[in-house]
Design a protein around this motif. Sequence first.
Motif, PDB file in Angstrom:
ATOM      1  N   ARG A   1       0.854  -1.185   0.000  1.00  0.00           N
ATOM      2  CA  ARG A   1       0.000   0.000   0.000  1.00  0.00           C
ATOM      3  C   ARG A   1       0.891   1.236   0.000  1.00  0.00           C
ATOM      4  NH1 ARG A   1      -3.877  -3.114   3.139  1.00  0.00           N
ATOM      5  NH2 ARG A   1      -2.499  -3.206   4.886  1.00  0.00           N
TER       6      ARG A   1
ATOM      7  N   ASP B   1       8.066   2.535   2.362  1.00  0.00           N
ATOM      8  CA  ASP B   1       6.784   2.426   3.044  1.00  0.00           C
ATOM      9  C   ASP B   1       7.000   1.988   4.493  1.00  0.00           C
ATOM     10  OD1 ASP B   1       4.100   2.425   3.528  1.00  0.00           O
ATOM     11  OD2 ASP B   1       3.584   1.005   1.950  1.00  0.00           O
TER      12      ASP B   1
ATOM     13  N   LYS C   1       3.881   0.809   6.588  1.00  0.00           N
ATOM     14  CA  LYS C   1       3.441  -0.539   6.196  1.00  0.00           C
ATOM     15  C   LYS C   1       4.336  -1.581   6.842  1.00  0.00           C
ATOM     16  CE  LYS C   1       1.343  -3.690   3.608  1.00  0.00           C
ATOM     17  NZ  LYS C   1       1.371  -4.881   4.395  1.00  0.00           N
TER      18      LYS C   1
ATOM     19  N   PHE D   1       1.364   5.246   0.981  1.00  0.00           N
ATOM     20  CA  PHE D   1       0.937   5.997   2.156  1.00  0.00           C
ATOM     21  C   PHE D   1       0.626   7.406   1.747  1.00  0.00           C
ATOM     22  CE2 PHE D   1       1.715   8.896   5.616  1.00  0.00           C
ATOM     23  CZ  PHE D   1       0.995   8.338   6.626  1.00  0.00           C
ATOM     24  N   PRO D   2      -0.457   7.972   2.108  1.00  0.00           N
ATOM     25  CA  PRO D   2      -1.652   7.273   2.542  1.00  0.00           C
ATOM     26  C   PRO D   2      -2.524   6.920   1.350  1.00  0.00           C
ATOM     27  CG  PRO D   2      -1.972   9.621   2.887  1.00  0.00           C
ATOM     28  CD  PRO D   2      -0.590   9.426   2.288  1.00  0.00           C
TER      29      PRO D   2
ATOM     30  N   GLN E   1      -4.595   1.329   6.162  1.00  0.00           N
ATOM     31  CA  GLN E   1      -3.292   1.019   6.737  1.00  0.00           C
ATOM     32  C   GLN E   1      -3.269  -0.351   7.421  1.00  0.00           C
ATOM     33  OE1 GLN E   1      -0.593   3.021   6.085  1.00  0.00           O
ATOM     34  NE2 GLN E   1      -2.155   3.883   4.758  1.00  0.00           N
TER      35      GLN E   1
END
Length: 122
Positions: A3, A108, A111, A5-6, A34
Amino acid sequence: MSRSFPSTSFPTSALQPGATGMEVKKLQDFLVSQGLMTPEQVATGPGIYGPQTTAAVLTLQQKLGVDNSTGPGYFGPKTMQALQGMQSQLMQENSPQGQAGASTADTDPLKGQIDDLKSQQQ
């Protein structure tokens, strides 16, 4: 899959347990993005800052190193400042100059921290 951010923006107003409304829902959506809450948890009280949202905010604060001694679970200036700092850092790292040779863990960090916390809980 990593993923970014954000993937969902976080609220920019202070929130606390017991609050309700769209800003709380925005916070919940951010926490889901998240990996700190599930959509099923949010569905039990969308837009309501209850125990599950509070627990997810506490976990976020721990991962960010936020001192929450004045209001555990309170999503306020300290938490927002930490998130903004991390977002700025990631924007720099994801710039063309910052990407050379960087791994996903390098770009990240939240994460990576969340993944570490999840593995500790299992």
